[in-house]
Enzyme design. Sequence first.
Site, mmCIF file in Angstrom:
data_model
loop_
_atom_site.group_PDB
_atom_site.id
_atom_site.type_symbol
_atom_site.label_atom_id
_atom_site.label_comp_id
_atom_site.label_asym_id
_atom_site.label_seq_id
_atom_site.Cartn_x
_atom_site.Cartn_y
_atom_site.Cartn_z
ATOM 1 N N ILE A 127 1.132 -1.415 -0.246
ATOM 2 C CA ILE A 127 -0.105 0.193 0.334
ATOM 3 C C ILE A 127 0.883 1.418 -0.087
ATOM 4 O O ILE A 127 1.621 1.468 0.624
ATOM 5 C CB ILE A 127 -0.510 -0.017 1.005
ATOM 6 C CG1 ILE A 127 -1.804 -1.079 1.070
ATOM 7 C CG2 ILE A 127 -1.662 1.225 0.854
ATOM 8 C CD1 ILE A 127 -2.855 -1.451 2.248
ATOM 9 N N PRO A 128 1.316 2.123 -0.857
ATOM 10 C CA PRO A 128 2.226 3.200 -1.146
ATOM 11 C C PRO A 128 2.061 4.111 -0.416
ATOM 12 O O PRO A 128 1.770 5.340 -1.585
ATOM 13 C CB PRO A 128 2.250 2.445 -2.788
ATOM 14 C CG PRO A 128 1.157 2.657 -3.109
ATOM 15 C CD PRO A 128 0.754 1.285 -2.456
ATOM 16 N N CYS A 129 2.366 4.297 0.613
ATOM 17 C CA CYS A 129 2.197 5.496 1.038
ATOM 18 C C CYS A 129 3.346 6.283 0.669
ATOM 19 O O CYS A 129 3.242 7.194 1.015
ATOM 20 C CB CYS A 129 1.825 4.885 2.693
ATOM 21 S SG CYS A 129 3.409 4.193 3.897
ATOM 22 N N HIS A 130 4.658 4.973 0.360
ATOM 23 C CA HIS A 130 5.657 6.265 -0.187
ATOM 24 C C HIS A 130 5.352 7.402 -0.992
ATOM 25 O O HIS A 130 6.266 7.909 -1.258
ATOM 26 C CB HIS A 130 6.969 5.286 0.277
ATOM 27 C CG HIS A 130 6.849 4.083 -0.946
ATOM 28 N ND1 HIS A 130 5.823 3.322 -1.339
ATOM 29 C CD2 HIS A 130 7.080 4.850 -2.852
ATOM 30 C CE1 HIS A 130 5.917 2.841 -1.963
ATOM 31 N NE2 HIS A 130 6.693 3.697 -3.139
#
Length: 160
Positions: A127-130
């Site tokens: 889950i690409p919070c970056h």
Amino acid sequence: MYYSTDYSSPIGEILIVSDGEAIVGLWFYAQKYFMAGIDDTVPDDDLPIFKKVKKFLDDYFNGLNPRIDFRLEPKGSEFRKKVWKILMEIPYGETLTYGEIASKISSKMSAQAVGGAVGHNPISILIPCHRVVGTNGKLTGYAAGLDKKKELLKIEKILS
């Protein structure tokens, strides 16, 4: 019952946690909110879903854009899940701001509320919070540290 395995990435050790069917957590060791909501795990390096996640991570860290072919079940409030769903829609190699995510939810939503949900994402990388940045592309907080966020963004060629 939760199961866990470790993964050695080029930017740090990672703990992967599953309920046996879906991934419920993926954290860099020592990041904020590490194992939040999970009391204990049973080590199991042979769980089939872990093999899929490790293959995904191998491909990802080799600069590829792998597809997720396994279930993710992050634990959190409905609001957080709504934010995390939007994170999943950010394409590889692109970013959104906290404000842009807020506006997708409601015209009255604050970027700070979105930031809180992003920061509590229990399934890093997948889950690409970056891929969430501040106004004008400014790099802001990342639960595993800005150094790791920068490296992830470099892998996706967002930063050079």
